[in-house]
Design a protein around this motif. Sequence first.
Motif, PDB file in Angstrom:
ATOM      1  N   ALA A 105      12.432  39.427  58.736  1.00  0.00           N
ATOM      2  CA  ALA A 105      12.930  40.145  57.556  1.00  0.00           C
ATOM      3  C   ALA A 105      14.014  39.298  56.896  1.00  0.00           C
ATOM      4  CB  ALA A 105      13.486  41.517  57.942  1.00  0.00           C
ATOM      5  N   GLU A 106      14.265  39.581  55.594  1.00  0.00           N
ATOM      6  CA  GLU A 106      15.322  38.860  54.890  1.00  0.00           C
ATOM      7  C   GLU A 106      15.876  39.728  53.761  1.00  0.00           C
ATOM      8  OE1 GLU A 106      17.983  37.116  54.775  1.00  0.00           O
ATOM      9  OE2 GLU A 106      16.828  35.461  55.658  1.00  0.00           O
ATOM     10  N   VAL A 107      17.139  39.465  53.449  1.00  0.00           N
ATOM     11  CA  VAL A 107      17.824  40.186  52.381  1.00  0.00           C
ATOM     12  C   VAL A 107      17.270  39.756  51.025  1.00  0.00           C
ATOM     13  CG1 VAL A 107      20.074  40.603  51.298  1.00  0.00           C
ATOM     14  CG2 VAL A 107      19.905  40.331  53.784  1.00  0.00           C
ATOM     15  N   VAL A 108      17.153  40.714  50.097  1.00  0.00           N
ATOM     16  CA  VAL A 108      16.698  40.436  48.735  1.00  0.00           C
ATOM     17  C   VAL A 108      17.852  40.734  47.771  1.00  0.00           C
ATOM     18  CG1 VAL A 108      15.036  40.996  46.919  1.00  0.00           C
ATOM     19  CG2 VAL A 108      14.335  41.068  49.326  1.00  0.00           C
ATOM     20  N   VAL A 109      18.080  39.798  46.828  1.00  0.00           N
ATOM     21  CA  VAL A 109      19.152  39.978  45.847  1.00  0.00           C
ATOM     22  C   VAL A 109      18.585  39.866  44.439  1.00  0.00           C
ATOM     23  CG1 VAL A 109      20.932  39.079  47.415  1.00  0.00           C
ATOM     24  CG2 VAL A 109      19.756  37.518  45.840  1.00  0.00           C
ATOM     25  N   ASP A 110      19.305  40.441  43.471  1.00  0.00           N
ATOM     26  CA  ASP A 110      18.875  40.324  42.075  1.00  0.00           C
ATOM     27  C   ASP A 110      19.478  39.068  41.451  1.00  0.00           C
ATOM     28  OD1 ASP A 110      21.538  40.891  41.524  1.00  0.00           O
ATOM     29  OD2 ASP A 110      21.164  42.960  40.922  1.00  0.00           O
ATOM     30  N   GLY A 111      19.298  38.927  40.136  1.00  0.00           N
ATOM     31  CA  GLY A 111      19.786  37.736  39.451  1.00  0.00           C
ATOM     32  C   GLY A 111      21.283  37.573  39.474  1.00  0.00           C
ATOM     33  N   ASN A 112      22.011  38.664  39.742  1.00  0.00           N
ATOM     34  CA  ASN A 112      23.472  38.610  39.812  1.00  0.00           C
ATOM     35  C   ASN A 112      23.988  38.443  41.237  1.00  0.00           C
ATOM     36  OD1 ASN A 112      23.796  39.047  36.994  1.00  0.00           O
ATOM     37  ND2 ASN A 112      23.377  41.244  37.308  1.00  0.00           N
ATOM     38  N   GLY A 113      23.066  38.314  42.182  1.00  0.00           N
ATOM     39  CA  GLY A 113      23.467  38.132  43.574  1.00  0.00           C
ATOM     40  C   GLY A 113      23.763  39.431  44.302  1.00  0.00           C
ATOM     41  N   GLN A 114      23.441  40.574  43.681  1.00  0.00           N
ATOM     42  CA  GLN A 114      23.685  41.868  44.316  1.00  0.00           C
ATOM     43  C   GLN A 114      22.513  42.229  45.224  1.00  0.00           C
ATOM     44  OE1 GLN A 114      26.655  43.633  43.895  1.00  0.00           O
ATOM     45  NE2 GLN A 114      27.197  41.717  42.849  1.00  0.00           N
ATOM     46  N   VAL A 115      22.816  42.738  46.402  1.00  0.00           N
ATOM     47  CA  VAL A 115      21.774  43.119  47.351  1.00  0.00           C
ATOM     48  C   VAL A 115      21.000  44.322  46.818  1.00  0.00           C
ATOM     49  CG1 VAL A 115      21.296  44.000  49.664  1.00  0.00           C
ATOM     50  CG2 VAL A 115      23.036  42.232  49.337  1.00  0.00           C
ATOM     51  N   VAL A 116      19.659  44.199  46.808  1.00  0.00           N
ATOM     52  CA  VAL A 116      18.831  45.298  46.299  1.00  0.00           C
ATOM     53  C   VAL A 116      17.805  45.777  47.324  1.00  0.00           C
ATOM     54  CG1 VAL A 116      19.078  44.705  43.859  1.00  0.00           C
ATOM     55  CG2 VAL A 116      17.273  43.612  45.231  1.00  0.00           C
ATOM     56  N   GLY A 117      17.597  45.038  48.400  1.00  0.00           N
ATOM     57  CA  GLY A 117      16.615  45.477  49.380  1.00  0.00           C
ATOM     58  C   GLY A 117      16.387  44.471  50.482  1.00  0.00           C
ATOM     59  N   VAL A 118      15.297  44.690  51.230  1.00  0.00           N
ATOM     60  CA  VAL A 118      14.923  43.833  52.357  1.00  0.00           C
ATOM     61  C   VAL A 118      13.424  43.573  52.284  1.00  0.00           C
ATOM     62  CG1 VAL A 118      14.711  43.691  54.869  1.00  0.00           C
ATOM     63  CG2 VAL A 118      16.768  44.678  53.859  1.00  0.00           C
ATOM     64  N   LEU A 119      13.029  42.331  52.498  1.00  0.00           N
ATOM     65  CA  LEU A 119      11.611  41.988  52.614  1.00  0.00           C
ATOM     66  C   LEU A 119      11.301  41.842  54.094  1.00  0.00           C
ATOM     67  CD1 LEU A 119       8.930  41.202  51.193  1.00  0.00           C
ATOM     68  CD2 LEU A 119       9.665  38.811  51.417  1.00  0.00           C
ATOM     69  N   SER A 120      10.326  42.609  54.595  1.00  0.00           N
ATOM     70  CA  SER A 120       9.987  42.540  56.018  1.00  0.00           C
ATOM     71  C   SER A 120       8.517  42.192  56.202  1.00  0.00           C
ATOM     72  CB  SER A 120      10.285  43.881  56.708  1.00  0.00           C
ATOM     73  OG  SER A 120       9.362  44.872  56.294  1.00  0.00           O
ATOM     74  N   SER A 121       8.221  41.481  57.284  1.00  0.00           N
ATOM     75  CA  SER A 121       6.832  41.123  57.582  1.00  0.00           C
ATOM     76  C   SER A 121       6.012  42.371  57.888  1.00  0.00           C
ATOM     77  CB  SER A 121       6.781  40.148  58.765  1.00  0.00           C
ATOM     78  OG  SER A 121       7.445  40.685  59.893  1.00  0.00           O
ATOM     79  N   GLY A 122       6.670  43.413  58.417  1.00  0.00           N
ATOM     80  CA  GLY A 122       5.964  44.657  58.699  1.00  0.00           C
ATOM     81  C   GLY A 122       5.451  45.313  57.439  1.00  0.00           C
ATOM     82  N   ASN A 123       6.268  45.330  56.388  1.00  0.00           N
ATOM     83  CA  ASN A 123       5.836  45.940  55.137  1.00  0.00           C
ATOM     84  C   ASN A 123       4.720  45.121  54.481  1.00  0.00           C
ATOM     85  OD1 ASN A 123       6.438  48.262  53.465  1.00  0.00           O
ATOM     86  ND2 ASN A 123       6.994  46.799  51.864  1.00  0.00           N
TER      87      ASN A 123
END
Length: 362
Positions: free
Chosen positions: A325-343
């Motif tokens: 899994a890894e953290v996902v950020v928007d264009g401003n560097g704000q955390v918006v979610g997580v990308l996981s191999s399970g999903n």
Amino acid sequence: MGWSLRIGRIAGTDIGLHITFLLFLAWIGLADYLVGGTAAAVDAVVFIMLVFLCVTLHEFGHIAMARRFGIKTPTVVLTPIGGIASLERMPDRPGQELLVAIAGPLVNVVIALLLMAGFGLSLSGVLTVDLEQASLAERLLLVNVTLVAFNLIPAFPMDGGRVLRALLAMKLGAQRATSLAAKIGQGFAALFVLLGLFFSPILVLIGVFIYFAAAAEAQSAAFTGFAAKLTVRDAMEPAAIILDESQPLSAAIDALLASPQTEFPVLGTNGRARGLLDRDAMILALREHGEATPISSAMRPAQPLLLAQPLAEAFNSMRSRGANAEVVVDGNGQVVGVLSSGNIAEMMLVNSVRPGWRFRRR
């Protein structure tokens, strides 16, 4: 690869020795010692090590050609059934894959020609030589000829199978070519297992390896086709709970028990993504250090993904680092979610039942 020891590094590639290779050497040495004493054991072990030097050079043929196309190879691991080079990715063009696949066997051709020239050997003579009376050079020549012939069997994902896939891809496209090559490879795998039951257990081992490796390659190609038009935004899970690195581990445990979330982005003092804490790391830290330990000591550093990043690129980046899994950020560097191999696996499952399913952008 697990159960391997790093023994060196050449041109940016770590060389690993799988533990089974050491056991194989010990078995060969002991077997020859019991039959012919110390001299026979030393001769057998030296021969096997020279064989695997040829195998290593074979793998570096692939590595050198891949590097010409901008593809790095982080590791190569030596096992009793050969070397396994972990390319960062496969070439995008069939012609490039063809060159990468053929480069390994060509190295063995060069070694064979050097042995023939250096020791005055002939191919016809070596093919009919009595192995018990053969010199070390003759046995090595026979090994390299065998490596060329064996590797060019069109059993994907062996070199010959990759050559076959590259040729098929020129006409059918990458995904269909991989699917067909994988089925052919699994057919050869079944044949190896059948022959191995009558002639050699090694063939059984090779057949099993080829079968599962071909299935993995086919699955990887299916993912590439599935993810072609998707971005990280399409596959990420919104992070309902975000932790702070200064919080105690008990706060993370509370968050884990209060929600279905299992991967938690962790913010630093500047409010930016600092790390990611998953359930397994959380439980391990709780057992070893207690609930008062700060989250910063249990998390792993984040390497944030961008919302608009292609999904295949993001997933390959995660896989190369061994991250689920890894953290996902928007264009401003704000955390918006997580990308996981399970999903991603769940999305592929849906796509396998309903190809072309339109995944809702989050």
